[in-house]
Design a protein around this motif. Sequence first.
Motif, mmCIF file in Angstrom:
data_model
loop_
_atom_site.group_PDB
_atom_site.id
_atom_site.type_symbol
_atom_site.label_atom_id
_atom_site.label_comp_id
_atom_site.label_asym_id
_atom_site.label_seq_id
_atom_site.Cartn_x
_atom_site.Cartn_y
_atom_site.Cartn_z
ATOM 1 N N UNK A 1 -22.090 58.128 103.419
ATOM 2 C CA UNK A 1 -21.787 58.547 102.348
ATOM 3 C C UNK A 1 -23.104 59.285 101.696
ATOM 4 N N UNK A 2 -24.531 58.671 102.267
ATOM 5 C CA UNK A 2 -25.578 59.333 102.130
ATOM 6 C C UNK A 2 -25.911 59.621 103.587
ATOM 7 N N UNK A 3 -26.058 60.689 104.220
ATOM 8 C CA UNK A 3 -26.340 60.785 105.574
ATOM 9 C C UNK A 3 -28.073 60.613 105.439
ATOM 10 N N UNK A 4 -28.402 59.773 106.491
ATOM 11 C CA UNK A 4 -29.636 59.277 106.625
ATOM 12 C C UNK A 4 -30.597 59.893 107.492
ATOM 13 N N UNK A 5 -30.510 59.593 108.780
ATOM 14 C CA UNK A 5 -30.978 60.208 110.051
ATOM 15 C C UNK A 5 -30.911 61.935 110.021
ATOM 16 N N UNK A 6 -29.832 62.222 109.492
ATOM 17 C CA UNK A 6 -29.535 63.558 109.659
ATOM 18 C C UNK A 6 -30.240 64.544 108.754
ATOM 19 N N UNK A 7 -31.090 63.814 107.684
ATOM 20 C CA UNK A 7 -32.072 64.507 106.795
ATOM 21 C C UNK A 7 -31.827 64.092 105.111
ATOM 22 N N UNK A 8 -30.979 62.945 105.162
ATOM 23 C CA UNK A 8 -30.839 62.437 103.571
ATOM 24 C C UNK A 8 -30.125 63.480 102.756
ATOM 25 N N UNK A 9 -28.762 63.308 102.976
ATOM 26 C CA UNK A 9 -27.797 64.058 102.352
ATOM 27 C C UNK A 9 -26.980 63.341 101.434
ATOM 28 N N UNK A 10 -27.242 63.206 100.218
ATOM 29 C CA UNK A 10 -26.119 62.440 99.479
ATOM 30 C C UNK A 10 -24.803 63.154 99.342
ATOM 31 N N UNK A 11 -23.663 62.619 99.501
ATOM 32 C CA UNK A 11 -22.522 63.139 98.928
ATOM 33 C C UNK A 11 -22.512 63.705 97.685
ATOM 34 N N UNK A 12 -21.772 64.974 97.576
ATOM 35 C CA UNK A 12 -21.405 65.494 96.226
ATOM 36 C C UNK A 12 -20.545 64.389 95.478
ATOM 37 N N UNK A 13 -20.709 64.730 94.153
ATOM 38 C CA UNK A 13 -19.923 63.422 93.305
ATOM 39 C C UNK A 13 -18.415 63.120 93.664
#
Length: 413
Positions: free
Chosen positions: A210-222
């Motif tokens: 739901x929050x991509x970590x290793x891929x670059x820290x991308x939280x899901x939109x709300x």
Amino acid sequence: MRNDGLFLNALIIHYMSDEKDFSKIIQSEAYHHTKLFPKRDYVIVRGEGALLYDQNENSYIDCVAGHGVMNIGHSHPKYIEAIEEQLKKLVMVPPGYPVEERSKLLEKLAEITPKPLDQSFLSNSGTESVEAAIKLALVSGRNKKNPEIIAFKRDFHGRSLGALAATFNMRYRKPFMSWLSPHVKFASFGNIDSVKELINENTVAVLTELVQGEGGVYPSEKDYPKELRELCDEKNLLLIDDEVQTGFGRTGKMFAYEHYGIIPDIVCMAKGIAGGLPMGATISSEDLWNNFQVSEHNTTFGGNPLVCAAANATIEIMLEEHLVENSAKMGAMLINNFQEIAQDNDNIREVRGSGLMIGIEFKKPVKDRIQQAVDLGVLFLNAGMTVIRLLPPLIVNDDHVEKIISVMRKIAT
Ligand SMILES: Cc1ncc(COP(=O)(O)O)c(C=O)c1O
């Protein structure tokens, strides 16, 4: 000619003295460990709270935290005591033998997650927790001839062949392509239409961070996870939530799905769960686990009493010390300050994050900036070539945060 008496004395003094040959430790690791790990040129000798110390007593604020593992910090007295007590009592019996520590942990996991998630498979790592989830989805779709799973571009789920099949990065996949399942399809993260396009009669599950970590820290939109949940319900697909990195307070909630008001069908956990000892857990409902026949999945070490005692102590510490709340508070302070730094800094492309899972994307590779931070007393992690990632212990306080911000300001220029 060598004087054997003197030589022996020197040898005894050498071994009696507490002095260690740190350069030998570095050389030995460089030679005898595989070349898979780029090695640092300092030796970490101990950890205390949010700090690590090297051989020269230099201290570092540990924003690596064992890659997001040491959520309760290093050397917590309650954690040490729990492990010491358990060590004296019982280290290992296999999963088929009920023991108090495991039963306590299984109950705790059911308590900190919503119904119907109340049965767990305990393993030894994040990868294993994902493997168990994939297998659970496959046995739940036994009626399909070629069951497929949808994962996402930029996703990371581990490096064993099953989990790697669902991991997007070509750098990790390339040498093993011929062994990776073609039954994993990759949608665009955050784009519900791209998920819809990949669904067919063989699809059994959607696997996501739901929050991509290793891929670059991308939280899901709300609203996106809710759309994903609704789509899975509509198409009768399982929603597998990989919380290996996001779980146990990392994003400012105990689990990231709490930010989005959804309940996944399967949740993968690891990293922070046992305070530093290796453990994975895959939690789901009784109904789903009943799709497995006895022995279709198993583990030797998973859920041993020692690591369960460590996990029980870790979860108790997290709750007693309100570490989830602290993660949200300190994370917001860091993100706000980094955004301020980014405003008049041309080197920074974007600041992203949730709680104490933070990424600062630069326009150029960040390797040298991370090294500069080491010299200033802060250890940062990367995510890919251009993102500085912070996963500090959830115990960081105002002083730590102030120093992290001042170091970031220096290395960002
Ligand atoms: C989201 C996610 N899933 C799975 C894994 C694999 O976990 P482990 O390295 O414990 O096997 C990781 C590790 O970084 C991860 O971040």
